[in-house]
Motif scaffolding. Structure first.
Motif, PDB file in Angstrom:
ATOM      1  N   UNK A  75       8.936   7.343   1.990  1.00  0.00           N
ATOM      2  CA  UNK A  75       9.514   7.736   2.532  1.00  0.00           C
ATOM      3  C   UNK A  75      10.995   7.466   1.072  1.00  0.00           C
ATOM      4  N   UNK A  76      12.140   8.496   1.337  1.00  0.00           N
ATOM      5  CA  UNK A  76      12.914   8.855  -0.308  1.00  0.00           C
ATOM      6  C   UNK A  76      13.549   7.523  -0.876  1.00  0.00           C
ATOM      7  N   UNK A  77      13.612   6.035   0.048  1.00  0.00           N
ATOM      8  CA  UNK A  77      14.428   4.550   0.037  1.00  0.00           C
ATOM      9  C   UNK A  77      13.033   3.826  -1.014  1.00  0.00           C
ATOM     10  N   UNK A  78      12.173   4.016   0.235  1.00  0.00           N
ATOM     11  CA  UNK A  78      11.264   3.468  -0.583  1.00  0.00           C
ATOM     12  C   UNK A  78      10.348   3.916  -2.056  1.00  0.00           C
ATOM     13  N   UNK A  79       9.866   4.918  -1.901  1.00  0.00           N
ATOM     14  CA  UNK A  79       9.950   5.090  -3.784  1.00  0.00           C
ATOM     15  C   UNK A  79      10.823   4.925  -4.413  1.00  0.00           C
ATOM     16  N   UNK A  80      11.864   5.003  -4.592  1.00  0.00           N
ATOM     17  CA  UNK A  80      12.709   4.988  -5.456  1.00  0.00           C
ATOM     18  C   UNK A  80      13.024   3.127  -5.640  1.00  0.00           C
ATOM     19  N   UNK A  81      12.528   2.542  -4.431  1.00  0.00           N
ATOM     20  CA  UNK A  81      12.547   1.304  -4.803  1.00  0.00           C
ATOM     21  C   UNK A  81      11.715   0.779  -5.485  1.00  0.00           C
ATOM     22  N   UNK A  82       9.996   1.296  -5.839  1.00  0.00           N
ATOM     23  CA  UNK A  82       9.024   1.162  -5.724  1.00  0.00           C
ATOM     24  C   UNK A  82       8.918   1.661  -7.594  1.00  0.00           C
ATOM     25  N   UNK A  83       9.569   2.669  -7.471  1.00  0.00           N
ATOM     26  CA  UNK A  83       9.616   2.920  -9.192  1.00  0.00           C
ATOM     27  C   UNK A  83      10.828   2.492  -9.562  1.00  0.00           C
ATOM     28  N   UNK A  84      11.500   1.756  -8.861  1.00  0.00           N
ATOM     29  CA  UNK A  84      12.595   0.670  -9.580  1.00  0.00           C
ATOM     30  C   UNK A  84      11.600  -0.811 -10.387  1.00  0.00           C
ATOM     31  N   UNK A  85      10.577  -0.961  -9.371  1.00  0.00           N
ATOM     32  CA  UNK A  85       9.885  -2.581  -9.747  1.00  0.00           C
ATOM     33  C   UNK A  85       9.243  -1.667 -11.188  1.00  0.00           C
ATOM     34  N   UNK A  86       8.610  -0.376 -10.662  1.00  0.00           N
ATOM     35  CA  UNK A  86       7.254  -0.667 -12.003  1.00  0.00           C
ATOM     36  C   UNK A  86       8.131  -0.348 -12.598  1.00  0.00           C
ATOM     37  N   UNK A  87       9.074   0.997 -12.768  1.00  0.00           N
ATOM     38  CA  UNK A  87       9.666   0.776 -14.277  1.00  0.00           C
ATOM     39  C   UNK A  87      10.151  -0.455 -15.278  1.00  0.00           C
ATOM     40  N   UNK A  88      10.314  -1.561 -13.915  1.00  0.00           N
ATOM     41  CA  UNK A  88      10.848  -3.219 -15.153  1.00  0.00           C
ATOM     42  C   UNK A  88       9.502  -3.400 -15.389  1.00  0.00           C
ATOM     43  N   UNK A  89       8.238  -3.077 -15.195  1.00  0.00           N
ATOM     44  CA  UNK A  89       6.753  -3.522 -15.644  1.00  0.00           C
ATOM     45  C   UNK A  89       6.541  -2.795 -16.337  1.00  0.00           C
ATOM     46  N   UNK A  90       6.694  -1.696 -16.380  1.00  0.00           N
ATOM     47  CA  UNK A  90       5.563  -0.460 -17.223  1.00  0.00           C
ATOM     48  C   UNK A  90       6.176   0.111 -17.930  1.00  0.00           C
ATOM     49  N   UNK A  91       7.771   0.220 -17.874  1.00  0.00           N
ATOM     50  CA  UNK A  91       9.002   1.186 -18.709  1.00  0.00           C
ATOM     51  C   UNK A  91       9.123   2.501 -17.904  1.00  0.00           C
ATOM     52  N   UNK A  92      10.132   3.221 -18.661  1.00  0.00           N
ATOM     53  CA  UNK A  92      10.081   4.606 -18.636  1.00  0.00           C
ATOM     54  C   UNK A  92       9.457   4.892 -17.242  1.00  0.00           C
ATOM     55  N   UNK A  93       9.810   6.283 -16.442  1.00  0.00           N
ATOM     56  CA  UNK A  93       8.691   6.333 -15.399  1.00  0.00           C
ATOM     57  C   UNK A  93       8.877   7.945 -15.540  1.00  0.00           C
ATOM     58  N   UNK A  94       8.841   9.083 -14.722  1.00  0.00           N
ATOM     59  CA  UNK A  94       8.561  10.293 -14.396  1.00  0.00           C
ATOM     60  C   UNK A  94       8.852  10.675 -12.888  1.00  0.00           C
ATOM     61  N   UNK A 123      13.253   7.296 -13.957  1.00  0.00           N
ATOM     62  CA  UNK A 123      13.704   5.763 -13.502  1.00  0.00           C
ATOM     63  C   UNK A 123      13.420   5.080 -14.736  1.00  0.00           C
ATOM     64  N   UNK A 124      14.457   4.346 -15.720  1.00  0.00           N
ATOM     65  CA  UNK A 124      14.204   3.565 -16.478  1.00  0.00           C
ATOM     66  C   UNK A 124      14.064   2.404 -16.066  1.00  0.00           C
TER      67      UNK A 124
END
Length: 56
Positions: free
Chosen positions: A10-29, A41-42
């Motif tokens: 789900x596009x919305x779920x991926x965005x939420x996951x990317x924001x959460x992961x970026x907060x922990x792991x750093x910028x994501x492509x 996502x930074x």
């Protein structure tokens, strides 16, 4: 962690996951299988601002 894949996401779920992961792991492509859309996502990005530009 090097990469995370989603099957039939789900596009919305991926965005939420990317924001959460970026907060922990750093910028994501973030990209689709065909690499037609590529998005960065930074940490600290505003989810509402990202949602307006999110291609999925």
């Amino acid at each position: 962690m090097r990469d995370v894949g989603f099957r039939k996401p789900s596009g919305t779920a991926v965005l939420a996951a990317a924001v959460a992961l970026a907060a922990r792991a750093g910028p994501l492509l973030v990209f689709d299988d065909g690499m037609e859309h590529v998005f960065v996502v930074s940490p600290g990005d505003d989810p509402a601002d990202l949602a307006r530009r999110w291609p999925w």
